[in-house]
Design an enzyme around this catalytic site. Structure first.
Site, mmCIF file in Angstrom:
data_model
loop_
_atom_site.group_PDB
_atom_site.id
_atom_site.type_symbol
_atom_site.label_atom_id
_atom_site.label_comp_id
_atom_site.label_asym_id
_atom_site.label_seq_id
_atom_site.Cartn_x
_atom_site.Cartn_y
_atom_site.Cartn_z
ATOM 1 N N ALA A 124 20.788 -45.714 -19.038
ATOM 2 C CA ALA A 124 21.494 -46.355 -20.190
ATOM 3 C C ALA A 124 22.450 -45.548 -20.801
ATOM 4 C CB ALA A 124 20.569 -47.363 -21.196
ATOM 5 N N TYR A 167 17.906 -35.022 -11.606
ATOM 6 C CA TYR A 167 18.669 -35.011 -10.707
ATOM 7 C C TYR A 167 20.032 -34.888 -11.082
ATOM 8 C CZ TYR A 167 19.363 -39.894 -12.486
ATOM 9 O OH TYR A 167 19.564 -40.898 -13.326
ATOM 10 N N TYR A 181 8.338 -44.127 -10.636
ATOM 11 C CA TYR A 181 7.828 -45.075 -11.608
ATOM 12 C C TYR A 181 6.295 -45.271 -11.827
ATOM 13 C CZ TYR A 181 12.252 -47.775 -11.053
ATOM 14 O OH TYR A 181 13.601 -48.085 -11.113
ATOM 15 N N HIS A 233 15.606 -54.295 -9.586
ATOM 16 C CA HIS A 233 16.484 -53.015 -9.316
ATOM 17 C C HIS A 233 17.584 -53.296 -8.402
ATOM 18 C CE1 HIS A 233 18.030 -49.133 -8.273
ATOM 19 N NE2 HIS A 233 17.475 -48.793 -9.321
ATOM 20 N N GLY A 234 18.576 -53.120 -8.864
ATOM 21 C CA GLY A 234 19.880 -53.502 -7.892
ATOM 22 C C GLY A 234 19.555 -52.964 -6.264
ATOM 23 N N ASP A 235 20.039 -53.611 -5.380
ATOM 24 C CA ASP A 235 19.779 -53.385 -4.051
ATOM 25 C C ASP A 235 20.439 -52.120 -3.524
ATOM 26 O OD1 ASP A 235 22.424 -54.285 -3.708
ATOM 27 O OD2 ASP A 235 22.027 -55.684 -2.023
ATOM 28 N N THR A 262 26.295 -54.554 -8.310
ATOM 29 C CA THR A 262 27.573 -55.050 -8.583
ATOM 30 C C THR A 262 28.712 -53.821 -8.220
ATOM 31 O OG1 THR A 262 26.666 -55.922 -10.710
ATOM 32 C CG2 THR A 262 28.986 -55.691 -10.503
ATOM 33 N N ASP A 304 35.811 -3.117 -26.124
ATOM 34 C CA ASP A 304 34.846 -3.965 -26.720
ATOM 35 C C ASP A 304 34.008 -3.371 -27.862
ATOM 36 O OD1 ASP A 304 32.818 -6.130 -26.981
ATOM 37 O OD2 ASP A 304 31.489 -5.340 -25.208
#
Ligand code: SPV
Ligand code: MG
Length: 435
Positions: free
Chosen positions: A14, A47, A79, A93-95, A126, A208
């Site tokens: 999300a 991931y 999970y 869950h989406g396929d 989707t 430097d």
């Protein structure tokens, strides 16, 4: 078939919500009370890059969606733990996860659900949502100063090691922003930029030794900030005069810098990698601690980090001195310790880490593997380091390549020979898109 007593589980990160997520949640709602397992920053970092919004911000959004009954943290991609905790009747869950890297996670879910005859519901994924467009828009949110400042601390809390690379101008900033490689089926990238006093000065043709003042350093860092979104760690030498520090912190926070590193040296600045350090003086630990305290009291953004850099090994003092200083700097409020070394192996910094780990004042450790470049990130992780700074490699790569091109034109009295070894003009034109 609404059954409000049944629990339906949906895992989400999300970071941004689109109609695909709403479809999943709506479907889940039609089966019962929706529990969202919201992936923590740590889970996502295994991931992908950490999300733009932190856990609490994402939680507020999700728990206020009308389809959602409850939000609980999901601490791993797997999970299992949450499923066993709430034993849902359904998981939705989406396929799309039937193929690709999520396949394994899906099998794990099916296995767990079997234990209590739970069911997996997989609405059609989707398509045609431009995630890349949404991500691009989010990049603009991420680069607002407030969000960018906090990002480094979140990365340190979520990843086993945070990887920073030297950036001396906008173009190198873009390389750090965009370069990704696929390693062990995982996309690997840099987490942020290091504004190095050495390479920033060298780019300006100066030594430097603090001859490039902070206002000039901040001008070049602002140019990098304009075109990037990743966090930046600022090399502030010894921080300058204590009376001026609060103004420096104000400028850095306003620019969106995430951390300042100050080194415990006094007198005319000399780069730590010079062989002869006989005229280098280390600050008295209590005086240096005052600078740390000053930074802590000056910062307005709580996640702006102060990292204390210990130079005991550089000036030839031993482990005991380094450890004594680490205690004092940590108590003064430092968020992390950079233990610097110019040895060819990481032996001395590892012995420091081993001892410091036992202290009740232990704070995360930072390594700059310039001379001991053989060290692998895994070894740094195993020895308790949380941040690695590759401090000068981009400038060292660019200089000989450019010198080589200049020499070739002089030698050949034309550009044809070098043309074959450098990128085409078309690529340069397309490198920076005007959008
Ligand atoms: C720098 O990159 O400017 C540093 C690291 O401070 S070192 O050059 O090792 O001192
Ligand atoms: Mg420096």
């Amino acid at each position: 078939m609404i059954n409000k007593n049944k629990i339906v589980y949906v895992a989400l990160s999300a970071d941004f919500l689109h109609k695909g997520h709403i479809k999943i949640l709506k479907t889940a709602f039609s089966y019962g009370d929706v529990y969202v397992g919201l992936l923590t920053d740590e889970a996502i970092a295994t991931y992908d890059n950490i999300p733009y919004l932190d856990y609490d911000k994402r939680k507020v959004i999700v728990e206020n969606l009308k389809y959602v009954k409850k939000v609980i943290p999901q601490k791993t991609l797997d999970y299992t733990e949450n499923l066993n905790l709430i034993k849902p009747a359904y998981v939705v869950h989406g396929d799309d996860w039937k193929i690709g890297i999520q396949k394994k996670t899906r099998h794990g879910v099916i296995k767990q659900l079997k234990k209590w005859s739970g069911k997996l519901i997989e609405p059609k994924y989707t398509k045609n949502i431009s995630s890349s467009l949404i991500k691009k828009k989010l990049t603009n949110i991420a680069s607002t100063p407030e969000n960018r400042v906090s990002r480094l601390k979140r990365l340190i809390n979520s990843k086993n090691i945070v990887r920073i690379l030297e950036s001396h101008n906008s173009l190198t900033g873009l390389i750090i922003e965009k370069t990704k490689v696929l390693k062990n089926k995982k996309i690997t990238e840099f987490d942020g930029m290091w504004s190095s006093s050495l390479t920033d000065s060298a780019t300006k043709g100066k030594p430097d030794n603090s001859s490039v003042d902070f206002s000039s350093r901040i001008t070049s860092l602002n140019e990098m900030m304009d075109v990037t979104s990743k966090p930046l760690v600022f090399d502030a030498d010894n921080g300058g005069q204590i009376e001026h520090i609060s103004f420096l912190i104000r400028s850095l926070e306003r620019s969106g810098v995430s951390a300042i590193i100050i080194e415990d040296k006094v007198g005319l600045k000399k780069n730590s990698l010079f062989k002869n350090q006989s005229d280098t003086k280390q600050d008295k630990p209590q005086l240096f601690a005052k600078k740390i305290k000053k930074i802590c009291s000056s910062r307005k953004i709580k996640d702006f980090m102060v990292i204390a850099r210990i130079e005991s090994f550089i000036v030839g003092k031993g482990l005991k001195d380094a450890l004594k200083r680490a205690e004092i700097y940590s108590k003064a409020g430092a968020d992390a310790i950079l233990i610097h070394s110019k040895e060819k192996t990481p032996k001395e910094i590892f012995s420091f880490a081993k001892e410091f780990k036992k202290s009740k004042n232990y704070i995360p450790l930072v390594s700059v593997p310039s001379t001991y470049s053989k060290v692998h990130e895994k070894e740094l992780i195993d020895n308790g380091f949380k941040l690695v700074i590759y401090a000068n490699q981009l400038l060292r790569a660019a200089y000989p390549a450019m010198e080589n091109a200049a020499k070739s034109i002089l030698k050949e009295q034309r550009a044809l020979e070098i043309d074959k070894k450098i990128i085409p003009i078309k690529e340069i034109i397309n490198l920076i898109k005007n959008d």
